[in-house]
Design an enzyme around this catalytic site. Sequence first.
Site, PDB file in Angstrom:
ATOM      1  N   HIS A  94     -49.495 109.383 -10.772  1.00 33.00           N
ATOM      2  CA  HIS A  94     -49.407 108.370  -9.720  1.00 33.00           C
ATOM      3  C   HIS A  94     -49.583 108.990  -8.338  1.00 33.00           C
ATOM      4  CE1 HIS A  94     -47.051 105.241 -12.319  1.00 33.00           C
ATOM      5  NE2 HIS A  94     -48.193 105.645 -12.880  1.00 33.00           N
ATOM      6  N   GLU A  96     -47.880 108.663  -5.589  1.00 31.88           N
ATOM      7  CA  GLU A  96     -46.642 109.209  -5.005  1.00 31.88           C
ATOM      8  C   GLU A  96     -46.337 110.576  -5.605  1.00 31.88           C
ATOM      9  OE1 GLU A  96     -45.732 104.745  -5.865  1.00 31.88           O
ATOM     10  OE2 GLU A  96     -47.013 106.317  -6.689  1.00 31.88           O
ATOM     11  N   CYS A 122     -43.350 102.724  -9.007  1.00 31.00           N
ATOM     12  CA  CYS A 122     -42.743 102.439 -10.306  1.00 31.00           C
ATOM     13  C   CYS A 122     -41.377 103.124 -10.367  1.00 31.00           C
ATOM     14  CB  CYS A 122     -43.650 102.930 -11.437  1.00 31.00           C
ATOM     15  SG  CYS A 122     -43.685 104.730 -11.614  1.00 31.00           S
ATOM     16  N   CYS A 125     -41.656 106.988 -10.251  1.00 32.32           N
ATOM     17  CA  CYS A 125     -41.943 107.489  -8.897  1.00 32.32           C
ATOM     18  C   CYS A 125     -40.738 107.320  -7.985  1.00 32.32           C
ATOM     19  CB  CYS A 125     -43.164 106.784  -8.315  1.00 32.32           C
ATOM     20  SG  CYS A 125     -44.706 107.294  -9.104  1.00 32.32           S
TER      21      CYS A 125
END
Length: 183
Positions: A94, A96, A122, A125
């Site tokens: 991801h 992040e 999410c 993260c």
Amino acid sequence: MSQKEPKKRITSKPQHSIRPTVDEYFTAMAELVSTRSTCLRRQFGTVIVQDNHVISTGYNGAPRGMPHCIDIGCLRDELHIPSGTKHEICRGVHSEQNAIIQCAIHGESTAGATLYVTGYPCKICAKMIINAMIKRVVVSGSYSDTEGIDLLREAGVEVTILEQKAKDVLLKVIKMKESRQRK
């Protein structure tokens, strides 16, 4: 000898002395970063800022040196996995996560930083953001997994959800610039 007075510069002040806010500025950057994403489903971008200085960026895509979904297809699509569920099946990292990893690689502390992201983080993260001691998250888009937002708030991370999507913020910032340009 008489001294001449220096010529006075005549400057006309623009009618609209508009600059983007700090949040708009870094949100526009996050949207630009998202254009590097190699995910077939959704392109996310992240910018981590410390004292109004960018310390890292990240977008979602395959781990370093591995084939990207744009090249080999999406396993989540093949398995009909709904968005926001079973993150562990995705080969992508991801945005992040990539931004936090880049800080680790380059020795940049994220403690007290602000993270700008183009969609809700999410739950996975969110936990990384909390442990990275990031104090503020600015979100400019949505995502089907909203548990991450709840987790961030529970941990005391300040969460700002912008009304405009990152793409709209970027377009607004571009228009601001164009309105100030001399023709």
